[in-house]
Design a protein around this motif. Structure first.
Motif, PDB file in Angstrom:
ATOM      1  N   HIS A  97       0.749  -1.066  -0.140  1.00 61.89           N
ATOM      2  CA  HIS A  97       0.253  -0.136   0.416  1.00 61.89           C
ATOM      3  C   HIS A  97       0.546   0.729   0.289  1.00 61.89           C
ATOM      4  N   ASP A  98       2.713   1.392  -0.242  1.00 63.13           N
ATOM      5  CA  ASP A  98       3.164   2.437  -0.632  1.00 63.13           C
ATOM      6  C   ASP A  98       3.233   2.328  -1.914  1.00 63.13           C
ATOM      7  N   PRO A  99       3.223   3.137  -2.428  1.00 69.92           N
ATOM      8  CA  PRO A  99       3.159   3.789  -3.962  1.00 69.92           C
ATOM      9  C   PRO A  99       4.810   4.893  -3.827  1.00 69.92           C
ATOM     10  N   SER A 100       5.526   4.429  -3.217  1.00 72.10           N
ATOM     11  CA  SER A 100       6.822   4.421  -2.909  1.00 72.10           C
ATOM     12  C   SER A 100       7.711   3.721  -3.032  1.00 72.10           C
ATOM     13  N   LEU A 101       7.097   2.716  -2.347  1.00 67.15           N
ATOM     14  CA  LEU A 101       7.396   1.365  -3.438  1.00 67.15           C
ATOM     15  C   LEU A 101       7.564   0.284  -4.478  1.00 67.15           C
ATOM     16  N   ARG A 102       8.710  -0.358  -5.145  1.00 66.80           N
ATOM     17  CA  ARG A 102       7.984  -0.963  -6.449  1.00 66.80           C
ATOM     18  C   ARG A 102       8.321  -2.403  -6.423  1.00 66.80           C
ATOM     19  N   ALA A 103       9.316  -3.053  -5.332  1.00 66.45           N
ATOM     20  CA  ALA A 103       9.483  -4.177  -5.016  1.00 66.45           C
ATOM     21  C   ALA A 103      10.010  -4.768  -3.979  1.00 66.45           C
ATOM     22  N   ALA A 104      10.095  -5.639  -3.276  1.00 64.57           N
ATOM     23  CA  ALA A 104      10.888  -5.944  -2.005  1.00 64.57           C
ATOM     24  C   ALA A 104      11.699  -7.780  -2.138  1.00 64.57           C
ATOM     25  N   VAL A 105      12.078  -8.020  -1.168  1.00 67.04           N
ATOM     26  CA  VAL A 105      13.354  -8.766  -1.213  1.00 67.04           C
ATOM     27  C   VAL A 105      13.144  -8.956   0.233  1.00 67.04           C
ATOM     28  N   PRO A 151       5.222  -7.227  -6.756  1.00 62.34           N
ATOM     29  CA  PRO A 151       6.555  -8.409  -6.997  1.00 62.34           C
ATOM     30  C   PRO A 151       7.642  -8.680  -5.319  1.00 62.34           C
ATOM     31  N   LEU A 152       8.026  -9.318  -5.493  1.00 60.92           N
ATOM     32  CA  LEU A 152       8.734 -10.506  -4.097  1.00 60.92           C
ATOM     33  C   LEU A 152       9.465 -11.112  -4.411  1.00 60.92           C
ATOM     34  N   VAL A 153      11.353 -11.187  -4.708  1.00 56.43           N
ATOM     35  CA  VAL A 153      12.171 -11.335  -4.522  1.00 56.43           C
ATOM     36  C   VAL A 153      12.401 -12.138  -3.415  1.00 56.43           C
ATOM     37  N   VAL A 154      12.879 -13.521  -2.807  1.00 52.17           N
ATOM     38  CA  VAL A 154      12.933 -14.097  -1.935  1.00 52.17           C
ATOM     39  C   VAL A 154      14.449 -15.114  -2.638  1.00 52.17           C
ATOM     40  N   ALA A 155      16.081 -14.372  -1.078  1.00 50.12           N
ATOM     41  CA  ALA A 155      17.103 -14.811  -1.005  1.00 50.12           C
ATOM     42  C   ALA A 155      17.249 -15.557   0.031  1.00 50.12           C
ATOM     43  N   LEU A 167       7.502 -20.080   2.139  1.00 56.68           N
ATOM     44  CA  LEU A 167       7.930 -18.552   2.161  1.00 56.68           C
ATOM     45  C   LEU A 167       8.645 -18.694   1.196  1.00 56.68           C
ATOM     46  N   LEU A 168       9.648 -18.832   0.871  1.00 65.44           N
ATOM     47  CA  LEU A 168       9.848 -19.116  -0.542  1.00 65.44           C
ATOM     48  C   LEU A 168       9.195 -18.853  -2.225  1.00 65.44           C
ATOM     49  N   LEU A 169       8.002 -20.445  -2.036  1.00 67.86           N
ATOM     50  CA  LEU A 169       7.734 -21.166  -2.827  1.00 67.86           C
ATOM     51  C   LEU A 169       6.414 -19.969  -3.489  1.00 67.86           C
ATOM     52  N   VAL A 170       6.154 -18.503  -2.546  1.00 68.20           N
ATOM     53  CA  VAL A 170       4.894 -17.721  -3.116  1.00 68.20           C
ATOM     54  C   VAL A 170       5.474 -16.885  -3.856  1.00 68.20           C
ATOM     55  N   ALA A 171       7.753 -16.609  -3.665  1.00 66.05           N
ATOM     56  CA  ALA A 171       7.698 -15.772  -4.270  1.00 66.05           C
ATOM     57  C   ALA A 171       7.993 -15.711  -5.731  1.00 66.05           C
ATOM     58  N   ASP A 172       7.505 -14.124  -6.523  1.00 63.06           N
ATOM     59  CA  ASP A 172       8.070 -14.103  -7.773  1.00 63.06           C
ATOM     60  C   ASP A 172       9.276 -14.533  -8.251  1.00 63.06           C
ATOM     61  N   ILE A 173      10.610 -14.165  -7.868  1.00 62.48           N
ATOM     62  CA  ILE A 173      11.656 -14.629  -7.871  1.00 62.48           C
ATOM     63  C   ILE A 173      12.294 -14.956  -6.891  1.00 62.48           C
ATOM     64  N   ILE A 246      18.957  -7.965  -5.176  1.00 56.02           N
ATOM     65  CA  ILE A 246      18.310  -6.976  -4.477  1.00 56.02           C
ATOM     66  C   ILE A 246      18.878  -6.782  -5.566  1.00 56.02           C
ATOM     67  N   GLN A 247      19.367  -6.965  -6.609  1.00 57.46           N
ATOM     68  CA  GLN A 247      19.841  -6.390  -8.205  1.00 57.46           C
ATOM     69  C   GLN A 247      18.551  -6.303  -9.094  1.00 57.46           C
ATOM     70  N   LEU A 248      17.929  -7.575  -9.088  1.00 63.06           N
ATOM     71  CA  LEU A 248      16.725  -8.106  -9.315  1.00 63.06           C
ATOM     72  C   LEU A 248      15.615  -7.136  -9.348  1.00 63.06           C
ATOM     73  N   ALA A 249      15.673  -6.540  -7.742  1.00 67.19           N
ATOM     74  CA  ALA A 249      14.397  -5.451  -7.531  1.00 67.19           C
ATOM     75  C   ALA A 249      14.804  -4.365  -7.507  1.00 67.19           C
ATOM     76  N   ASN A 250      15.729  -4.131  -7.981  1.00 68.35           N
ATOM     77  CA  ASN A 250      15.984  -3.154  -8.697  1.00 68.35           C
ATOM     78  C   ASN A 250      16.034  -2.820  -9.713  1.00 68.35           C
ATOM     79  N   LYS A 251      15.943  -3.542 -11.263  1.00 69.22           N
ATOM     80  CA  LYS A 251      16.028  -3.890 -12.044  1.00 69.22           C
ATOM     81  C   LYS A 251      14.248  -4.125 -12.096  1.00 69.22           C
ATOM     82  N   ILE A 252      13.702  -4.608 -11.308  1.00 70.06           N
ATOM     83  CA  ILE A 252      11.701  -4.269 -11.496  1.00 70.06           C
ATOM     84  C   ILE A 252      11.882  -3.033 -11.126  1.00 70.06           C
TER      85      ILE A 252
END
Length: 313
Positions: A97-105, A151-155, A167-173, A246-252
Motif C-alpha cells: 500500500h506504499d506507492p513509493s515502493l516498487r519491489a521487495a526482498v 513483486p517479491l524476490v526471495v533470497a 515462504l520461498l514458493l510464494v515469491a515471484d523470483i 537486490i539487483q533483481l528488485a532494483n531492475k524491477i
C-alpha cells in the motif's frame, strides 16, 4: 515502530553485522547524502544494538524504491513464530500500500533462511494464521483475503525447511545460495505441509519431483532445486544470493509500476482459479491434524530425541 532515516539505517547495518545479516553479507549501505524516499505508509521495526533484547523478529529496511524484509530469529534458526508471522503479514500489507515502493526482498539473518514453523507457538493457535486481514497480507497466501500485488524476490541460504520453503514458493523470483539445504519433511514428524507446498511445489517442480521429497522427508540441494525449476538462480554464497536478489528488485523498480502490477495480475489469472480451492482448505486440514495421536507422537519424539511410532490415528 519508527521510520529508517540515515542514522537509523546505519544502526541497522551495524546490528546486522552482529546478526550475520545484510552488513555481514557485504551488502553496501546507500552512499552518504543519498536521497531518501519519504516514509509514506510503511513502518519499519528498528533493530536495537543488543539483538537478543531488541524484540525485532523482522527487520525492515527501505532502499529507495525497494524494501528489504529480514527474518531475525537467528538464535532459533529463524523459525517463524506467530509474532514473526504477524509482523511479516503487516509488513507485506504496508509495502503493498506504499506507492513509493516498487519491489521487495525477503531474506534471513544469520546462518539460515528459516527452519520453518515454531511448532509450539502455532500449536496454541490450532493452526490458524495469527493475522487480521484488514491490515495484513497472509505471507503464505493460503487464506481468502488480500494478496501481494507487487513483486517479491526471495533470497535463501542455509537451512530452508518447511514453512521457510513455503515462504520461498510464494515469491515471484527465487534466488538460492549454493549452500542452501531445502526440506519439506513434516510427514516424518506426524504433520503435513500446511503452508502451500502441496500445491505450489507440485506446480513448480512437477508431481513426481515434489512427491519425491514431500512423501519421504528427504532434503535436497540448491542444485536440485534449480534442476526442478523452483529457484531461478543459484549464487555462490549467501552474500551473492542477497546481492543478486537486490539487483533483481532494483531492475524491477526501474520498470513502469502499473505495467508490473498488471503483469502479475494477468499471470495470476492463469494459476489462481485452479489453486485457490486447495490452498484455502489447508488451514482446516492443518487444524484437524493438530488433534491427532500421530501429531502429538511426532512432537514428543522430536523433544525426546527418539524415533516416532505412528499408528495412523
Amino acid at each position: 515502530m519508527t521510520y529508517l532515516n540515515d542514522a537509523a539505517r546505519r544502526g541497522f547495518l551495524k546490528t546486522a553485522a552482529v546478526l550475520g545479516g545484510t552488513a555481514a553479507l557485504g551488502v553496501p549501505p546507500l552512499a552518504a547524502g543519498a536521497d531518501e524516499l519519504p516514509p509514506s505508509d510503511i513502518a519499519v521495526t528498528t533493530v536495537k544494538d543488543t539483538p537478543s533484547n531488541s524484540g525485532a523478529k523482522l527487520t525492515v529496511e527501505r532502499r529507495g524504491p525497494i524494501v528489504l524484509f529480514g527474518l531475525n530469529r537467528p538464535d532459533v534458526q529463524n523459525r517463524v513464530d506467530p509474532d514473526t508471522f504477524k509482523e511479516l503479514a503487516e509488513a507485506y500489507y504496508n509495502y503493498d500500500h506504499d506507492p513509493s515502493l516498487r519491489a521487495a526482498v525477503l531474506f534471513g539473518h544469520g546462518d539460515n533462511f528459516s527452519r520453518g514453523i515454531d511448532i509450539d507457538g502455532f500449536r496454541s493457535l490450532g493452526g490458524k494464521p495469527p493475522i487480521s486481514e484488514a491490515t495484513a497480507i497472509n505471507p503464505l497466501a493460503t487464506t481468502p483475503g488480500p494478496r501481494l500485488t507487487k513483486p517479491l524476490v526471495v533470497a535463501v541460504h542455509g537451512d530452508t525447511w518447511n514453512m521457510g520453503h513455503e515462504l520461498l514458493l510464494v515469491a515471484d523470483i527465487r534466488v538460492a545460495s549454493a549452500d542452501t539445504r531445502f526440506a519439506q519433511d513434516e510427514n516424518t514428524h506426524g504433520r503435513f505441509p500446511g503452508g502451500g507446498s502441496t500445491v505450489r511445489f507440485v506446480r513448480e517442480a512437477g508431481w513426481g519431483n515434489a512427491m519425491r521429497y514431500i512423501l519421504t522427508g528427504d532434503h535436497w540441494s540448491a542444485e536440485e532445486a534449480h534442476r526442478m525449476g523452483e529457484v531461478q538462480i543459484v549464487a555462490a554464497d549467501a552474500k551473492a544470493a542477497l546481492e543478486t536478489a537486490i539487483q533483481l528488485a532494483n531492475k524491477i523498480a526501474n520498470c513502469a509500476p502499473l505495467g508490473i502490477k498488471t503483469t502479475l495480475a494477468s499471470a495470476h489469472l492463469a494459476i489462481d482459479p485452479a489453486e485457490q480451492e486447495a490452498l484455502f482448505k489447508l488451514t482446516a486440514q492443518y487444524r484437524e491434524l493438530f488433534q491427532t495421536h500421530d501429531f502429538l507422537e511426532g512432537r514428543r519424539a522430536e523433544i525426546e530425541g527418539r524415533r516416532p511410532v505412528y499408528e495412523g490415528k
